[in-house]
Design an enzyme around this catalytic site. Structure first.
Site, PDB file in Angstrom:
ATOM      1  N   LYS A   1      34.967 -61.851 -59.410  1.00  0.00           N
ATOM      2  CA  LYS A   1      35.794 -63.034 -59.667  1.00  0.00           C
ATOM      3  C   LYS A   1      35.196 -63.888 -60.781  1.00  0.00           C
ATOM      4  O   LYS A   1      33.973 -63.894 -61.000  1.00  0.00           O
ATOM      5  CB  LYS A   1      35.988 -63.847 -58.394  1.00  0.00           C
ATOM      6  CG  LYS A   1      34.764 -64.558 -57.884  1.00  0.00           C
ATOM      7  CD  LYS A   1      35.177 -65.600 -56.831  1.00  0.00           C
ATOM      8  CE  LYS A   1      34.060 -66.615 -56.651  1.00  0.00           C
ATOM      9  NZ  LYS A   1      34.450 -67.833 -55.972  1.00  0.00           N
TER      10      LYS A   1
ATOM     11  N   LYS B   1      31.546 -69.847 -62.119  1.00  0.00           N
ATOM     12  CA  LYS B   1      30.660 -70.644 -62.980  1.00  0.00           C
ATOM     13  C   LYS B   1      29.222 -70.167 -62.873  1.00  0.00           C
ATOM     14  O   LYS B   1      28.409 -70.464 -63.734  1.00  0.00           O
ATOM     15  CB  LYS B   1      30.751 -72.115 -62.622  1.00  0.00           C
ATOM     16  CG  LYS B   1      30.296 -72.378 -61.217  1.00  0.00           C
ATOM     17  CD  LYS B   1      30.285 -73.830 -60.880  1.00  0.00           C
ATOM     18  CE  LYS B   1      30.181 -74.015 -59.386  1.00  0.00           C
ATOM     19  NZ  LYS B   1      31.464 -73.904 -58.694  1.00  0.00           N
TER      20      LYS B   1
ATOM     21  N   LYS C   1      24.580 -66.119 -48.908  1.00  0.00           N
ATOM     22  CA  LYS C   1      23.486 -66.884 -49.531  1.00  0.00           C
ATOM     23  C   LYS C   1      22.145 -66.294 -49.140  1.00  0.00           C
ATOM     24  O   LYS C   1      21.173 -66.326 -49.885  1.00  0.00           O
ATOM     25  CB  LYS C   1      23.548 -68.366 -49.112  1.00  0.00           C
ATOM     26  CG  LYS C   1      24.750 -69.106 -49.654  1.00  0.00           C
ATOM     27  CD  LYS C   1      24.421 -69.843 -50.937  1.00  0.00           C
ATOM     28  CE  LYS C   1      25.605 -70.244 -51.800  1.00  0.00           C
ATOM     29  NZ  LYS C   1      26.700 -70.925 -51.143  1.00  0.00           N
TER      30      LYS C   1
HETATM   31  P1  ADP Z   1      32.767 -70.946 -58.389  1.00  0.00           P
HETATM   32  O1  ADP Z   1      33.073 -69.614 -57.752  1.00  0.00           O
HETATM   33  O2  ADP Z   1      32.996 -70.959 -59.852  1.00  0.00           O
HETATM   34  O3  ADP Z   1      31.400 -71.437 -57.965  1.00  0.00           O
HETATM   35  P2  ADP Z   1      33.742 -72.774 -56.403  1.00  0.00           P
HETATM   36  O4  ADP Z   1      33.196 -71.888 -55.347  1.00  0.00           O
HETATM   37  O5  ADP Z   1      33.100 -74.092 -56.651  1.00  0.00           O
HETATM   38  O6  ADP Z   1      33.828 -71.959 -57.791  1.00  0.00           O
HETATM   39  O7  ADP Z   1      35.272 -72.986 -56.089  1.00  0.00           O
HETATM   40  C1  ADP Z   1      36.022 -74.160 -56.298  1.00  0.00           C
HETATM   41  C2  ADP Z   1      37.460 -73.843 -55.972  1.00  0.00           C
HETATM   42  O8  ADP Z   1      37.985 -72.913 -56.920  1.00  0.00           O
HETATM   43  C3  ADP Z   1      37.659 -73.188 -54.607  1.00  0.00           C
HETATM   44  O9  ADP Z   1      38.865 -73.674 -54.041  1.00  0.00           O
HETATM   45  C4  ADP Z   1      37.795 -71.713 -54.916  1.00  0.00           C
HETATM   46  O10 ADP Z   1      38.582 -71.035 -53.963  1.00  0.00           O
HETATM   47  C5  ADP Z   1      38.472 -71.738 -56.278  1.00  0.00           C
HETATM   48  N1  ADP Z   1      38.051 -70.599 -57.103  1.00  0.00           N
HETATM   49  C6  ADP Z   1      36.813 -70.395 -57.603  1.00  0.00           C
HETATM   50  N2  ADP Z   1      36.769 -69.271 -58.350  1.00  0.00           N
HETATM   51  C7  ADP Z   1      38.020 -68.747 -58.314  1.00  0.00           C
HETATM   52  C8  ADP Z   1      38.632 -67.584 -58.904  1.00  0.00           C
HETATM   53  N3  ADP Z   1      37.931 -66.761 -59.680  1.00  0.00           N
HETATM   54  N4  ADP Z   1      39.938 -67.355 -58.671  1.00  0.00           N
HETATM   55  C9  ADP Z   1      40.659 -68.210 -57.891  1.00  0.00           C
HETATM   56  N5  ADP Z   1      40.154 -69.307 -57.318  1.00  0.00           N
HETATM   57  C10 ADP Z   1      38.853 -69.588 -57.519  1.00  0.00           C
HETATM   58 NA    NA Z   2      30.977 -70.579 -55.450  1.00  0.00          NA
END
Ligand code: ADP
Ligand code: NA
Length: 348
Positions: free
Chosen positions: A211, A214, A119
């Protein structure tokens, strides 16, 4: 055998994408099915809105996103009658235990967290001076986020925490805080175990070396669990693959193609034993045919989720939110019983 308590949380950031679903939510649903028959297992799933405000939020958007996440969780199969489903901010004990734990939390340990460093956009090896300069722009809540996460987990005597790999470090920190607290005040807090999600990371459709996320500005990089059949097909048609002929599985050399194979593998219930084996079955497909197969497979699996979501969101919104009231009361009762023991042990 010990009582099993599972806790996991997700931020209210709107409708989940396939990465969230395969990396977290589907695992939660599986755990729910596994433990349905076990009378001494408790499963708690929280929409962690207190975590969401560690970055600036628009109040109206936050309210809407919490609703969308709630409808999404119910739509994927987390029936609020069969698990404890609730919004974190509804149970005040999270903030209370967080304060208590933060009085025993090491600044140095928190500062070494990879997520905090990312961050700050600093390398893991950044000097203290560079860190200090970056830190002045950042907020205390973001820094102490892992302490809140520890409170979330420890309030419920959680034994198992299903998380993605990116959260393993925070879980270790939670364990340390629990052990430290127990050392000072007696064995009150259960030291939880980490249950790593078996799913590989789902990659972005637009840039398959990153990856699916969102926060990616390109909406075509991700498929939401509520996307229409047309949207799924359109996003897959524009997915980045490569110009090698045929299908083969190699996440390093062919990330785009391998990501599509992985998606088909994870969604095709009657599928092959591994993505490698599936790629062999699909080896003669053109890129166009592979994308179409992926789109069909994903659409078939998530169509019921999409329909249930539409139903919930077009119905009475008060009724939707009321689904979590029972969960919140149950969560609050467990949390308050933990806090009574914690307060008493600490002389409060
Ligand atoms: P983002 O990366 O979209 O912000 P979050 O960090 O809020 O998503 O993650 C919410 C959950 O989804 C966590 O348990 C995270 O490990 C899982 N997750 C997020 N993106 C992925 C991905 N591309 N592949 C697998 N798991 C994911
Ligand atoms: Na995230």
């Amino acid at each position: 055998p010990e009582r099993k308590v599972v806790f996991s949380g997700i931020q209210p950031t709107g409708v989940p994408h396939l990465g969230n679903y395969l990396g977290a939510l589907r695992q939660w649903v599986r755990l729910l099915h596994e433990h349905e028959a076990a009378p001494d297992a408790t499963l708690l799933f929280s929409i962690v809105d207190l975590h969401a405000i560690t970055v600036k939020q628009d109040p109206r958007a936050l309210r809407q996103w919490r609703r969308e996440m709630l409808a999404s969780l119910i739509a994927v199969g987390l029936d609020p009658a069969r698990c404890v489903l609730f919004a974190q901010s509804r149970v005040k004990q999270h903030a209370e235990l967080m304060w208590i734990l933060s009085c025993g939390a090491s600044m140095g340990y928190l500062g070494r967290m990879t997520q905090w460093k990312s961050k700050m956009q600093l390398p893991d090896t950044a000097s203290p001076l560079a860190s200090a300069a970056a830190t002045s722009q950042l907020k205390l809540g973001l820094f102490s986020y892992p302490v809140l996460q520890a409170a979330d987990i420890l309030l419920y005597n959680t034994t198992h925490v299903p998380v993605g790999e990116d959260q393993a470090q925070h879980l270790e920190f939670t364990r340390e805080l629990a052990i430290g607290f127990n050392h000072l005040y007696g064995p009150l807090l259960t030291v939880p175990e980490t249950q790593l999600s078996p799913a590989k990371r789902v990659m972005s459709l637009a840039e398959p070396t990153k990856k699916m996320s969102k926060s990616d500005p390109k909406p075509k990089s991700r498929i939401l669990i509520t996307d229409s059949r047309d949207a799924i097909h359109a996003k897959l048609r524009s997915a980045l693959t490569d110009s090698v002929e045929g299908v083969s599985y190699d996440r390093d050399a062919r990330p785009g193609v391998s990501n599509l194979v992985d998606l088909i593998y994870h969604f095709d219930q009657a599928g092959a034993a591994s993505p490698e084996e599936l790629a062999l079955d699909l080896k003669d497909l053109s890129m166009r045919a592979l994308k179409e197969k992926a789109a069909d497979t994903i659409d078939r699996s998530i169509a019921p989720v999409r329909e249930r979501y539409e139903e919930l969101m077009s119905g009475d919104q008060k009724e939707l939110v009321a689904h979590t009231e029972h969960g919140a009361q149950k969560a609050e009762a467990i949390a308050e019983s933990t806090m009574q023991r914690v307060r008493a042990a600490m002389g409060m």
